[in-house]
Motif scaffolding. Structure first.
Motif, mmCIF file in Angstrom:
data_model
loop_
_atom_site.group_PDB
_atom_site.id
_atom_site.type_symbol
_atom_site.label_atom_id
_atom_site.label_comp_id
_atom_site.label_asym_id
_atom_site.label_seq_id
_atom_site.Cartn_x
_atom_site.Cartn_y
_atom_site.Cartn_z
ATOM 1 N N VAL A 73 -3.401 -9.575 -1.920
ATOM 2 C CA VAL A 73 -2.173 -8.953 -1.429
ATOM 3 C C VAL A 73 -1.893 -9.431 -0.012
ATOM 4 O O VAL A 73 -2.774 -9.412 0.844
ATOM 5 C CB VAL A 73 -2.294 -7.410 -1.429
ATOM 6 C CG1 VAL A 73 -1.017 -6.760 -0.899
ATOM 7 C CG2 VAL A 73 -2.617 -6.887 -2.827
ATOM 8 N N SER A 74 -0.655 -9.847 0.217
ATOM 9 C CA SER A 74 -0.234 -10.143 1.584
ATOM 10 C C SER A 74 0.918 -9.208 1.930
ATOM 11 O O SER A 74 1.759 -8.888 1.091
ATOM 12 C CB SER A 74 0.173 -11.607 1.745
ATOM 13 O OG SER A 74 1.225 -11.930 0.883
ATOM 14 N N MET A 83 -1.064 -2.549 8.173
ATOM 15 C CA MET A 83 -2.342 -2.787 7.504
ATOM 16 C C MET A 83 -3.100 -1.477 7.306
ATOM 17 O O MET A 83 -3.672 -1.228 6.242
ATOM 18 C CB MET A 83 -3.170 -3.804 8.280
ATOM 19 C CG MET A 83 -2.519 -5.197 8.259
ATOM 20 S SD MET A 83 -3.466 -6.453 9.080
ATOM 21 C CE MET A 83 -4.720 -6.763 7.844
ATOM 22 N N ASP A 84 -3.077 -0.616 8.316
ATOM 23 C CA ASP A 84 -3.725 0.690 8.192
ATOM 24 C C ASP A 84 -3.059 1.536 7.112
ATOM 25 O O ASP A 84 -3.739 2.207 6.330
ATOM 26 C CB ASP A 84 -3.696 1.443 9.523
ATOM 27 C CG ASP A 84 -4.620 0.846 10.572
ATOM 28 O OD1 ASP A 84 -5.492 0.021 10.219
ATOM 29 O OD2 ASP A 84 -4.461 1.201 11.762
ATOM 30 N N ASP A 85 -1.732 1.516 7.063
ATOM 31 C CA ASP A 85 -1.002 2.289 6.047
ATOM 32 C C ASP A 85 -1.336 1.800 4.638
ATOM 33 O O ASP A 85 -1.534 2.599 3.725
ATOM 34 C CB ASP A 85 0.517 2.205 6.265
ATOM 35 C CG ASP A 85 0.978 2.959 7.501
ATOM 36 O OD1 ASP A 85 0.176 3.740 8.075
ATOM 37 O OD2 ASP A 85 2.138 2.761 7.910
ATOM 38 N N PHE A 86 -1.391 0.477 4.465
ATOM 39 C CA PHE A 86 -1.742 -0.080 3.151
ATOM 40 C C PHE A 86 -3.154 0.352 2.763
ATOM 41 O O PHE A 86 -3.387 0.820 1.645
ATOM 42 C CB PHE A 86 -1.637 -1.605 3.162
ATOM 43 C CG PHE A 86 -2.020 -2.228 1.851
ATOM 44 C CD1 PHE A 86 -1.096 -2.326 0.823
ATOM 45 C CD2 PHE A 86 -3.313 -2.687 1.623
ATOM 46 C CE1 PHE A 86 -1.447 -2.882 -0.405
ATOM 47 C CE2 PHE A 86 -3.674 -3.236 0.409
ATOM 48 C CZ PHE A 86 -2.742 -3.333 -0.610
ATOM 49 N N VAL A 102 -9.091 -9.462 4.405
ATOM 50 C CA VAL A 102 -9.548 -10.843 4.385
ATOM 51 C C VAL A 102 -8.696 -11.713 5.299
ATOM 52 O O VAL A 102 -7.557 -11.372 5.622
ATOM 53 C CB VAL A 102 -9.543 -11.430 2.939
ATOM 54 C CG1 VAL A 102 -10.533 -10.696 2.059
ATOM 55 C CG2 VAL A 102 -8.151 -11.373 2.323
ATOM 56 N N GLY A 103 -9.260 -12.820 5.696
ATOM 57 C CA GLY A 103 -8.521 -13.794 6.487
ATOM 58 C C GLY A 103 -8.039 -14.902 5.580
ATOM 59 O O GLY A 103 -8.522 -15.065 4.461
ATOM 60 N N GLY A 104 -7.090 -15.652 6.045
ATOM 61 C CA GLY A 104 -6.562 -16.756 5.245
ATOM 62 C C GLY A 104 -5.157 -16.446 4.759
ATOM 63 O O GLY A 104 -4.379 -15.774 5.426
ATOM 64 N N GLU A 105 -4.858 -16.912 3.577
ATOM 65 C CA GLU A 105 -3.506 -16.789 3.023
ATOM 66 C C GLU A 105 -3.100 -15.342 2.751
ATOM 67 O O GLU A 105 -1.932 -14.993 2.825
ATOM 68 C CB GLU A 105 -3.433 -17.603 1.728
ATOM 69 C CG GLU A 105 -2.072 -17.624 1.079
ATOM 70 C CD GLU A 105 -2.038 -18.433 -0.205
ATOM 71 O OE1 GLU A 105 -0.998 -18.380 -0.874
ATOM 72 O OE2 GLU A 105 -3.027 -19.118 -0.537
ATOM 73 N N PHE A 106 -4.074 -14.492 2.438
ATOM 74 C CA PHE A 106 -3.780 -13.105 2.077
ATOM 75 C C PHE A 106 -4.404 -12.147 3.080
ATOM 76 O O PHE A 106 -5.279 -12.525 3.858
ATOM 77 C CB PHE A 106 -4.292 -12.803 0.661
ATOM 78 C CG PHE A 106 -3.618 -13.652 -0.379
ATOM 79 C CD1 PHE A 106 -2.377 -13.308 -0.886
ATOM 80 C CD2 PHE A 106 -4.213 -14.827 -0.830
ATOM 81 C CE1 PHE A 106 -1.739 -14.099 -1.818
ATOM 82 C CE2 PHE A 106 -3.587 -15.626 -1.764
ATOM 83 C CZ PHE A 106 -2.343 -15.261 -2.259
ATOM 84 N N MET A 136 3.454 -10.284 -1.040
ATOM 85 C CA MET A 136 3.115 -11.011 -2.260
ATOM 86 C C MET A 136 1.848 -10.421 -2.853
ATOM 87 O O MET A 136 0.951 -9.977 -2.125
ATOM 88 C CB MET A 136 2.886 -12.492 -1.936
ATOM 89 C CG MET A 136 2.565 -13.341 -3.147
ATOM 90 S SD MET A 136 2.081 -15.063 -2.784
ATOM 91 C CE MET A 136 3.055 -15.520 -1.389
ATOM 92 N N VAL A 137 1.773 -10.440 -4.183
ATOM 93 C CA VAL A 137 0.567 -10.039 -4.902
ATOM 94 C C VAL A 137 0.266 -11.130 -5.920
ATOM 95 O O VAL A 137 1.142 -11.506 -6.696
ATOM 96 C CB VAL A 137 0.743 -8.690 -5.633
ATOM 97 C CG1 VAL A 137 -0.513 -8.328 -6.410
ATOM 98 C CG2 VAL A 137 1.116 -7.575 -4.664
#
Length: 155
Positions: A73-74, A83-86, A102-106, A136-137
């Motif tokens: 998930v991004s 990010m905290d809410d998600f 995670v780091g990177g694309e997502f 995006m998922v």
């Protein structure tokens, strides 16, 4: 003050990690110690948070059919509040058994367990996709589980 563990503590943790029902007497025998200091060490490891809980590992295939899905998930913005809410939202979903930032694309990796593809579609559409700021998922469906371990590699 940071608590430290020694080599004996690590040996105790390794034994309990393989079988949490191993009692202090049996651990003491394996480590060639007496029962009381082993029991005291286990209690200290629990009190200091090195052992956070004891669980039963359930063979999910014997309980009921299910599928495991990894969802990447991004968010549409990488702001701390979003990010905290998600993270707060996905913690409420029983289908999400693990969630990682995670780091990177997502931004997040979710491990999801549901009954079948139809349930995953409903979960994805009604819960994840309906959360605010989803960019995006992408999902990957587990076809075969090659290794499933709960062990932490105590070095």
């Amino acid at each position: 003050m940071e608590k430290k563990i020694d080599s004996i503590d690590r040996k105790i943790l390794k034994i309990l990690e393989k079988d949490a029902k191993t009692n202090a007497k049996e651990i003491a025998e394996r480590l060639q110690m007496t029962k009381t200091p082993v029991y005291d060490r286990i209690k200290r490891l629990e009190q200091n948070g090195f052992i956070s809980k004891y669980v039963a590992i359930i063979d999910k295939n014997k309980v009921e059919p299910s599928i495991t899905v990894f969802s990447f998930v991004s968010l549409d913005a990488q702001k701390e509040r979003l990010m905290d809410d998600f993270a707060t939202s996905v913690k409420k979903y029983s289908e999400v058994v693990e969630c990682f930032v995670v780091g990177g694309e997502f931004d997040f990796l979710l491990k999801i367990v549901v009954k079948d593809l139809e349930d995953y579609f409903k979960f994805s559409k009604d819960k994840v996709a309906s959360l605010p700021h989803i960019g995006m998922v992408k999902s990957a469906f587990v076809l075969n589980e090659v290794k499933d371990s709960t062990y932490f590699p105590l070095l």
